[in-house]
Design a protein around this motif. Structure first.
Motif, PDB file in Angstrom:
ATOM      1  N   THR A  86       0.861  -1.187   0.000  1.00 24.20           N
ATOM      2  CA  THR A  86       0.000   0.000   0.000  1.00 24.20           C
ATOM      3  C   THR A  86       0.893   1.231   0.000  1.00 24.20           C
ATOM      4  N   SER A  87       0.737   2.077  -1.009  1.00 26.25           N
ATOM      5  CA  SER A  87       1.649   3.197  -1.173  1.00 26.25           C
ATOM      6  C   SER A  87       1.166   4.069  -2.333  1.00 26.25           C
ATOM      7  N   VAL A  88       1.885   5.131  -2.562  1.00 23.80           N
ATOM      8  CA  VAL A  88       1.688   5.925  -3.774  1.00 23.80           C
ATOM      9  C   VAL A  88       2.887   5.654  -4.667  1.00 23.80           C
ATOM     10  N   TYR A  89       2.609   5.291  -5.904  1.00 25.58           N
ATOM     11  CA  TYR A  89       3.658   4.917  -6.840  1.00 25.58           C
ATOM     12  C   TYR A  89       3.837   6.015  -7.890  1.00 25.58           C
ATOM     13  N   PHE A  90       5.091   6.379  -8.094  1.00 27.34           N
ATOM     14  CA  PHE A  90       5.404   7.399  -9.091  1.00 27.34           C
ATOM     15  C   PHE A  90       6.339   6.833 -10.138  1.00 27.34           C
ATOM     16  N   CYS A  91       6.014   7.171 -11.373  1.00 22.63           N
ATOM     17  CA  CYS A  91       6.896   6.895 -12.497  1.00 22.63           C
ATOM     18  C   CYS A  91       7.604   8.191 -12.867  1.00 22.63           C
ATOM     19  N   ALA A  92       8.835   8.082 -13.318  1.00 22.27           N
ATOM     20  CA  ALA A  92       9.596   9.255 -13.743  1.00 22.27           C
ATOM     21  C   ALA A  92      10.417   8.906 -14.978  1.00 22.27           C
ATOM     22  N   SER A  93      10.809   9.927 -15.704  1.00 23.68           N
ATOM     23  CA  SER A  93      11.711   9.719 -16.832  1.00 23.68           C
ATOM     24  C   SER A  93      12.752  10.827 -16.852  1.00 23.68           C
ATOM     25  N   SER A  94      13.894  10.534 -17.430  1.00 23.80           N
ATOM     26  CA  SER A  94      14.927  11.559 -17.603  1.00 23.80           C
ATOM     27  C   SER A  94      15.596  11.366 -18.952  1.00 23.80           C
ATOM     28  N   GLY A  95      16.028  12.494 -19.526  1.00 25.98           N
ATOM     29  CA  GLY A  95      16.569  12.455 -20.870  1.00 25.98           C
ATOM     30  C   GLY A  95      18.078  12.422 -20.882  1.00 25.98           C
ATOM     31  N   ARG A  96      18.612  12.607 -22.054  1.00 22.36           N
ATOM     32  CA  ARG A  96      20.068  12.631 -22.210  1.00 22.36           C
ATOM     33  C   ARG A  96      20.627  13.788 -21.402  1.00 22.36           C
ATOM     34  N   ARG A  97      21.638  13.492 -20.654  1.00 19.53           N
ATOM     35  CA  ARG A  97      22.204  14.521 -19.807  1.00 19.53           C
ATOM     36  C   ARG A  97      22.907  15.549 -20.671  1.00 19.53           C
ATOM     37  N   GLY A  98      22.660  16.804 -20.367  1.00 19.86           N
ATOM     38  CA  GLY A  98      23.330  17.862 -21.109  1.00 19.86           C
ATOM     39  C   GLY A  98      23.746  18.937 -20.146  1.00 19.86           C
ATOM     40  N   VAL A  99      24.227  20.022 -20.657  1.00 17.39           N
ATOM     41  CA  VAL A  99      24.660  21.132 -19.825  1.00 17.39           C
ATOM     42  C   VAL A  99      23.813  22.351 -20.162  1.00 17.39           C
ATOM     43  N   MET A 100      23.301  22.978 -19.112  1.00 21.36           N
ATOM     44  CA  MET A 100      22.492  24.165 -19.323  1.00 21.36           C
ATOM     45  C   MET A 100      22.871  25.174 -18.253  1.00 21.36           C
ATOM     46  N   GLY A 101      23.271  26.348 -18.662  1.00 19.75           N
ATOM     47  CA  GLY A 101      23.624  27.364 -17.675  1.00 19.75           C
ATOM     48  C   GLY A 101      24.812  26.946 -16.823  1.00 19.75           C
ATOM     49  N   GLY A 102      25.669  26.141 -17.380  1.00 18.99           N
ATOM     50  CA  GLY A 102      26.858  25.729 -16.651  1.00 18.99           C
ATOM     51  C   GLY A 102      26.647  24.545 -15.724  1.00 18.99           C
ATOM     52  N   VAL A 103      25.430  24.030 -15.666  1.00 17.74           N
ATOM     53  CA  VAL A 103      25.159  22.892 -14.781  1.00 17.74           C
ATOM     54  C   VAL A 103      24.703  21.713 -15.631  1.00 17.74           C
ATOM     55  N   ALA A 104      25.392  20.607 -15.460  1.00 21.65           N
ATOM     56  CA  ALA A 104      24.996  19.400 -16.177  1.00 21.65           C
ATOM     57  C   ALA A 104      23.660  18.924 -15.626  1.00 21.65           C
ATOM     58  N   LYS A 105      22.802  18.515 -16.528  1.00 17.62           N
ATOM     59  CA  LYS A 105      21.439  18.194 -16.153  1.00 17.62           C
ATOM     60  C   LYS A 105      21.186  16.700 -16.070  1.00 17.62           C
ATOM     61  N   ASN A 106      20.434  16.293 -15.099  1.00 16.91           N
ATOM     62  CA  ASN A 106      19.953  14.916 -15.004  1.00 16.91           C
ATOM     63  C   ASN A 106      18.610  14.937 -14.297  1.00 16.91           C
ATOM     64  N   ILE A 107      17.708  15.777 -14.809  1.00 18.45           N
ATOM     65  CA  ILE A 107      16.441  16.018 -14.131  1.00 18.45           C
ATOM     66  C   ILE A 107      15.465  14.905 -14.427  1.00 18.45           C
TER      67      ILE A 107
END
Lengths: 119, 112
Positions: A86-107
């Motif tokens: 019994t819980s709340v289940y979340f699905c997530a996705s993330s794309g190809r890591r890139g750099v934006m504003g000097g910070v590498a992204k892995n959102i």
């Protein structure tokens, strides 16, 4: 642009029943994830898929199975549901890591969640 | 009795005041951090991120501060608004890693 879509939004199961939670993303992301969220706790990773055709266990994989059906879809299956699931289940996705504003992204981008009760 | 773990830390602030939400992380090897906002009944939403080669990063009304020495992360929200009421999570990972580790969250309540 829907982002990450989860179905169903709510589900009640009896102990021992099985079900599959569906997740689809339309952002062309390589990586997809399944988390569970319990009261007062952060998200805990159940399984993830770094790319189509691969899946790996996360922190709490016991009692679950996953299938990366294609690049868009990642499903979570409970073969024999237990009250502890019994819980709340979340699905997530993330794309190809890139750099934006000097910070590498892995959102990670999350769906709205599936609220599951096992009686 | 109820488990302490069921109760999120709660921060109550007056509308218009600044909010500071804190997070301690556990892994010295973590080099990428994200703050998420989760409104009731919704999934977490990205707010701001920071990499370990930075101490501070600013967004719109939000600032993230990173202190690697004590493994501490904070989120500052300027001029807090009612729409900021939510649970805020920090998450850590290695930049090439797949596994994010999420903190337990802090509930922000904005008082009128």
């Amino acid at each position: 642009n829907a982002g990450v879509t989860q179905t169903p939004k709510f589900q009640v199961l009896k102990t021992g029943q099985s079900m599959t939670l569906q997740c689809a993303q339309d952002m062309n992301h390589n990586s997809m994830y399944w988390y569970r969220q319990d009261p007062g706790m952060g998200l805990r990773l159940i399984y993830y898929s770094a790319s189509e055709g691969t899946t790996d266990k996360g922190e709490v994989p016991n009692g679950y199975n996953v299938s990366r059906l294609n690049k868009r879809e990642f499903s979570l299956r409970l073969e024999s549901a237990a009250p502890s699931q019994t819980s709340v289940y979340f699905c997530a996705s993330s794309g190809r890591r890139g750099v934006m504003g000097g910070v590498a992204k892995n959102i990670q981008y999350f769906g709205a969640g599936t609220r599951l009760s096992v009686l | 009795g109820e488990s302490v773990g069921l109760h999120l830390p709660t921060l109550s602030v007056q509308e218009g005041d600044n909010s500071i939400i804190n997070c301690a992380y556990s892994n010295s090897a973590s080099d990428y951090f994200i703050w998420y906002k989760q409104e009731s009944g919704k999934g977490p939403q990205f707010i701001i991120d920071i990499r370990s080669n930075m101490d501070k990063r600013q967004g719109q009304r939000v600032t993230v501060l990173l202190n690697k020495t004590v493994k501490h992360l904070s989120l500052q929200i300027a001029a807090t608004q009612p729409g900021d009421s939510a649970v805020y999570f920090c998450a850590e990972t290695e930049i090439d890693g797949q596994n994010f580790v999420f903190g337990p969250g802090t509930r922000l309540s904005v008082l009128p």
